[in-house]
Scaffold this active site. Structure first.
Site, PDB file in Angstrom:
ATOM      1  N   GLU B  47     145.584 -33.851  53.762  1.00 20.30           N
ATOM      2  CA  GLU B  47     144.317 -33.516  54.400  1.00 20.30           C
ATOM      3  C   GLU B  47     143.289 -34.512  53.920  1.00 20.30           C
ATOM      4  O   GLU B  47     143.027 -34.607  52.716  1.00 20.30           O
ATOM      5  CB  GLU B  47     143.883 -32.111  53.996  1.00 20.30           C
ATOM      6  CG  GLU B  47     144.640 -31.058  54.746  1.00 20.30           C
ATOM      7  CD  GLU B  47     144.504 -29.699  54.110  1.00 20.30           C
ATOM      8  OE1 GLU B  47     143.448 -29.409  53.525  1.00 20.30           O
ATOM      9  OE2 GLU B  47     145.473 -28.938  54.188  1.00 20.30           O
ATOM     10  N   ASP B  58     132.464 -26.000  49.072  1.00 18.39           N
ATOM     11  CA  ASP B  58     133.148 -26.712  47.995  1.00 18.39           C
ATOM     12  C   ASP B  58     132.517 -26.510  46.634  1.00 18.39           C
ATOM     13  O   ASP B  58     131.294 -26.459  46.492  1.00 18.39           O
ATOM     14  CB  ASP B  58     133.196 -28.207  48.315  1.00 18.39           C
ATOM     15  CG  ASP B  58     134.206 -28.494  49.416  1.00 18.39           C
ATOM     16  OD1 ASP B  58     135.386 -28.167  49.212  1.00 18.39           O
ATOM     17  OD2 ASP B  58     133.800 -29.002  50.470  1.00 18.39           O
TER      18      ASP B  58
END
Ligand SMILES: Cc1ncc(COP(=O)(O)O)c(C=O)c1O
Lengths: 393, 261
Positions: B47, B58
């Site tokens: 990815e 994140d």
């Protein structure tokens, strides 16, 4: 053209809930319950009572004679600075803490720029004995030091955010991350009409008490319940949304939004979001924001921590794009001079954010009989150090 | 041609190891060398993260890598240029993972066209709501032959899981816990219970577990309940460490540790 949010959470092209799945259950819970809770008699009774007895509402609508003479028009100041904690922010935090309690949440998080929303959140958390964590950018912790101390005295934990530009945008990112990590017990009290649906609508409703009162007060003072011009500063846009709310569909009222030009709209050091921004997504909402051609969100600049945000609430993006509101930008210097003028003419030291709204009085041309209402969103105590340094006081 | 993601799930018997990298990290030119090293050392899929200024989902490690990548000069346009011509030497499936705003600035149609052109097999856009994907973009994705893998979490209810699984192409992304990205050393009982619940639903699309998978132990636990797992922060941290090892050596060590080779 309507200015109420639609059932998908949009104002025209703007709004929505662009959130990762990790936030879906939180947002869904809010969306499902907020209207039913806010509309209940029992909520309204408690909310109204606290606005009155705790925040000190209604706030006065003050006829500013000397400013009126200076500008050759009829100026009224809506005194949100006289609220408990010194700004309009408390209207929203009272509403949201009551909502959070009804949702069974025990832990409250918030972001803050100028620290006014942080203080207002810490205040209601103290009032209800809730655990409070406020995220604040490192730069703002420095330039709004008195408010940091207030939050701590009120029992809140202040978390300094070191990422990005270390201001409001980054504090908001960090608060959202906290919420992702605490999806069950925590309510996020957003401080403006930004973020994913239903926040913009919810915060607008809590702030709409401002225009509700303006209508009654103008009727008493002028025999007419609407102004010709209604001026407010826009950071995320909550004080403006509250001041505009009952006039959104009333085209007799010219809505004037004041943004922060920083060093100048074209200077590259600015927070004039609706003037420079393009459509994009920030903090879960599609709105106008400052970004580069790669879609990276740009760092804004303003002397005022409360206006130093690269987006605006989706309602304001729509008001600007549809032409319902006219947007002006005031520079740091113009805002400082307007703060000085208001202090000397009316004996009121405004917040730096509010000073941008006052600065816009130089840019509009109301007639001598026109009624101009300026939403005096907050007081200047927190900005004394900046005023002292920049105005050589 | 069959989508490489579908082929991978069809042809692989054992656990699938997918690794997340941030494009342009640690150095601007590392994107393709990292893909080569990962393929050589046995990763099944990669990815590629499109760095974004405001990565809401994140944790600190991927935030930092995104900042570094942006400072290095990474942009979505440049990433597509770097990926030009990597096929067929890179034959494993590749997925782009990024936030919606940079994609919208490029335009979804242009973005998907460039995905197809460079041989990107799927995308993950965490802040693109499933309903909006369905209403506005689903047909466009299928016209370009690009899969969209959607996310579920421990709080996604059963009906919604079924709907999201039905919308997902390639694989369903099981976010391992209520959290932002970030390495953790263990998997808790509540997570195992959630993995089992999803496993037992018999969904029409294979699942990969990601967020918090960091080492051989957490990888193997995840693989008991899903076809494989995705490692992000732990890998980013490993390749970001200073020292005398080359990038290739760091990749080799990391993958060996995970695969127990
Ligand atoms: C006094 C005052 N006015 C205005 C603002 C800007 O926020 P908003 O645009 O949401 O009213 C702030 C924010 O901190 C503030 O403290």
């Amino acid at each position: 053209m309507g200015f109420e949010v639609d059932d998908q959470g949009f104002y025209g092209d703007f709004g929505g809930a662009y959130i990762p799945e990790m936030l879906y259950s939180n947002i869904r819970e809010l969306e499902n319950r907020y209207l039913e809770i806010i509309r209940s008699d029992e909520f309204q009774t408690e909310f109204r009572q606290l606005l009155k007895d705790y925040a000190g509402r209604p706030t006065p609508l003050f006829r500013a004679e000397r400013l009126s003479a200076h500008f050759g028009t009829r100026i009224f100041l809506k005194r949100e600075d006289l609220n408990h904690t010194g700004a309009h922010k408390i209207n929203n935090t009272i509403g949201q803490i009551l909502l959070a309690r009804r949702l069974g949440k025990q832990r409250i998080i918030a972001e803050t720029g100028a620290g006014q929303h942080g203080v207002a959140t810490a205040t209601v958390c103290a009032l209800f004995g809730m655990h409070c964590i406020v995220y604040m950018g490192e730069l703002d912790v420095e330039r709004q030091a008195p408010n940091v101390k207030k939050m701590k005295m009120l029992g809140a934990e202040v978390v300094t955010v070191h990422s990005g530009n270390k201001t409001l945008k980054d504090a908001t990112n960090e608060a959202i991350r906290d919420w992702i990590n605490h999806p069950v017990d925590t309510h996020y009290i957003i401080g403006s009409v930004v973020g994913p649906h239903p926040y913009p609508d919810m915060v607008t409703r809590f702030q709409s008490v401002i225009s509700e009162e303006i209508r009654i007060q103008l009727q008493e003072k002028t025999g007419r319940n609407y102004p010709d011009y209604l001026v407010a500063c826009v950071g995320g846009g909550s004080n403006a949304a509250g001041a505009y709310y009952h006039y959104l569909e009333d085209k007799r009222v010219r809505l004037i939004s004041a943004e922060a030009a920083g060093l100048g709209v074209e200077s590259g050091m600015t927070a004039a979001t609706s003037l420079l921004g393009t459509s994009g997504i920030i903090h879960g909402s599609r709105t106008l924001l400052m970004q580069d051609d790669d879609g990276q969100i740009e760092e804004p600049y303003s002397i005022s921590a409360g206006l130093d945000y690269p987006g605006v609430g989706p309602l304001h993006a729509w008001l600007a794009k549809s032409g319902r509101a006219t947007v002006f930008a005031a520079t740091d210097e113009e805002a400082l001079q307007a703060a000085l003028l208001c202090s000397r003419k009316e004996g009121i030291i405004p917040a730096l954010e509010t000073a941008h709204a006052l600065a816009v009085l130089e840019k509009i041309t109301p007639g001598p009989d026109d009624v101009v209402v300026v939403n005096l969103s907050g007081r200047g105590d927190k900005d004394m150090e900046t005023y002292i340094n920049k105005l050589g006081i | 041609m069959m989508n490489r993601i579908d082929r991978l799930f069809k042809e692989t018997k054992g656990e699938i190891l997918s690794v997340y990298i941030t494009a342009g990290y640690p150095e601007l030119g590392d994107t393709v060398p990292l893909l080569e090293a990962l393929q050589n050392h046995g990763a099944h899929m990669v990815e590629i993260g499109i760095p974004f200024s405001d990565p809401l989902a994140d944790g600190a490690v991927i935030q930092d890598s995104s900042q570094v990548a942006l400072r290095n000069g990474m942009k979505l346009d440049l990433l597509f240029k770097q990926l030009e011509g990597i096929r067929p030497a890179i034959h494993m499936p590749l997925v782009l993972m990024g936030y919606l705003n940079p994609v919208l600035q490029m335009g979804m149609d242009t973005f998907l066209g460039r995905c197809r052109h460079t041989g990107i097999d799927g995308v993950i856009i965490p802040d693109l709501p499933p309903a909006e994907y369905d209403a506005r973009y689903r047909e466009m994705f299928s016209a370009y032959g690009v899969h969209n893998s959607l996310l579920i979490t421990p709080h996604t209810d059963e009906n919604r899981i079924r709907r999201i699984a039905e919308l997902s192409g390639g694989f369903l992304y099981l976010v391992a816990d209520s959290s932002t990205t970030g390495a953790r050393n263990s998997i808790g009982d509540h997570q195992v219970e959630y993995f089992r619940r999803i496993h037992d639903m018999g969904l029409p699309v294979p699942g990969l577990i990601g967020f918090g998978i960091s080492n051989r132990e957490t990888f193997l636990t995840a693989c008991k309940f899903a076809r494989g797992a995705i490692i992000g922060s732990a890998f980013i941290r490993a390749i970001g460490e200073s020292g005398t090892l080359s990038l290739q050596q760091k990749v080799e060590m990391f993958i060996k540790e995970i695969r127990g080779a």
